[in-house]
Design an enzyme around this catalytic site. Structure first.
Site: not given
Length: 452
Positions: A12, A16, A172, A336
């Site tokens: 796809g 959008r 579906n 960290k």
């Protein structure tokens, strides 16, 4: 057990989304949607996963190749519908005779237990099986039309549905399973005589019924098959994931004062009797052991927290932070790539990066591990039981031995031996009466300037 494969449709265009990043690489719960779908295929025990991508989606091709191998990435050149997309997977499935399930890379939250039903239906004698759901607002979803026996008779796309068919709320999801030889054969019969002029995968149900094959429908919750085609739907999927993650955590023995304010990642692991205060964010790669407490407004990512540890509030644990049992990390502390031994404490306003802190060591307020010289990172090693005075800077590479003390306000650039005292600051000087004389001088000057 019959061999299994998955065909993941990822071709796809995602226009959008209004994004330079391909749709299926957007994240839900800190993991790309494509990765969610590939992980589902693994959970289902698929021996092979084929990803179908668009011809110009190089980023998706690369991501898919990393997940499933380049030989299992197929290109849908014409993009003429879902049946055309599944046909594009045929070269990678040549010689495969087991069952295939069709999944979608923009539907990231399908539980394995739901998709498993589609395979089970084939075992129970169905030629084709479809995963459906009851929609609150069926809208543009394809409708699953059952026959009098309760089996699936046909799937009708919303644009092609009659008024009676549009009233059906069993919809579906797009997920379909069948034996690959049958699916491949049926795909050759699919036509494009429909409102969109595309080749619908849904037509396989009607084609199978014409051969007197049974088509089965299995169902799941609507939130399980939430598809993503826009930023709003991406946020909706994220919200659905967070609800699921919070429910799972609490069911496993985690307490949360305000669960709706706590955010999880796909791989967050919290132990039993962990307590999470409000407004905590768990980024990817976090594991928290039993009985730890994560206090409000803390952010953790790539970190391991030991049993009965105490973190926050307003703490930040970055990748590589490894906290031992009963460690305490306080407010406005950042950690960290540092390992902290059992019982170590960093309670206030400090940064510790790149190194290790021994068991029961105490890091005072405002301490900084100066780990970066503008080109490379260096290690700071603090021994067990050491005490680092407030407002000190440890300039790496440097080590402080077991039991050593560092005087407050020091800038330590050389190693300090075990049980020694390290102090590095200017000698204090006192000038009697200086402050009073200075104030008098400035007051006279200010008064003079006002007259002018």
């Amino acid at each position: 057990m019959t061999a299994r494969a998955a065909v993941v449709l990822a071709a796809g265009k995602g226009t959008r989304m209004k994004s330079d990043l391909p749709k299926v690489l957007h994240s839900v719960g800190g993991r790309a949607m494509l990765s969610w779908t590939q992980a589902l295929a693994d959970e289902l025990g698929c021996d092979q996963t084929v990803v179908v991508v668009g011809p110009e989606a190089s980023e998706v091709q690369d991501a898919a190749a990393e997940l499933v191998g380049a030989k299992n990435v197929c290109i849908q050149h014409n993009q003429l519908g879902t049946a055309d997309a599944v046909k594009a997977a045929a070269p990678a499935l040549e010689g495969f005779t087991g069952d295939v399930i069709v999944l979608y890379a923009d539907t990231p939250l399908i539980p394995a237990s739901a998709a498993e039903q589609a395979f089970e239906a084939l075992t129970d004698g169905a030629g084709v099986s479809v995963l459906g759901f009851y929609a609150r607002e069926p809208g543009g979803y394809g409708r699953l039309i059952r026959n009098s026996a309760g089996d699936l008779d046909r799937i009708v796309e919303a644009k092609d549905a009659s008024s009676d068919e549009s009233a059906v709320d069993l919809c579906n999801s797009g997920v379909m399973a069948a034996a690959w030889p049958l699916m491949a054969n049926l795909l050759e019969e699919v036509g494009d005589d429909n409102a969109k002029g595309e080749y619908y995968l849904t037509d396989l149900v009607g084609l199978a019924r014409r051969r007197d094959l049974r088509a089965a429908v299995v169902t799941c919750e609507e939130r399980d098959v939430l598809g993503v085609n826009s930023r709003a739907q991406l946020a909706e999927a994220e919200a659905a994931f967070q609800v699921r993650a919070r429910e799972a955590a609490m069911s496993a023995g985690v307490s949360m004062a305000a669960p709706e304010t706590v955010y999880f990642s796909w791989d967050t692991k919290l132990g039993r009797d962990v307590y999470v205060e409000p407004n905590v964010v768990f980024g990817p790669g976090v594991t928290v052991a039993d009985k730890a407490r994560i206090k409000a407004f803390s952010h953790l990512e790539g970190a391991t927290v030991g049993s009965s540890a105490d973190v926050g509030p307003f703490a930040r644990l970055r990748p590589g932070a490894q906290l031992g049992d009963a460690v305490k990390i306080g407010n406005f502390v950042e950690v960290k790539n540092v390992t902290l031994g059992e019982g170590a404490k960093v309670n206030h306003l400090s940064y510790v990066g790149d190194g290790s802190i021994g068991a029961d060591a105490n890091i005072g307020a405002g301490v900084i591990f100066c780990n970066y010289d503008g080109f490379f990172k260096h290690q700071t090693l603090v021994g067990a039981g050491a005490f680092i005075g407030s407002n000190s800077a440890l300039v790496a590479p440097v080590s402080v031995g077991d039991g050593a003390y560092i005087g407050s306000g020091s800038v330590i650039t050389k190693d300090v031996e075990a049980d020694a005292l390290g102090v590095a600051r200017a000698k204090q000087v006192e000038r009697k009466g200086w402050a009073r004389a200075f104030k008098d001088k400035m007051a006279k000057r200010k008064a003079s300037e006002k007259k002018d």
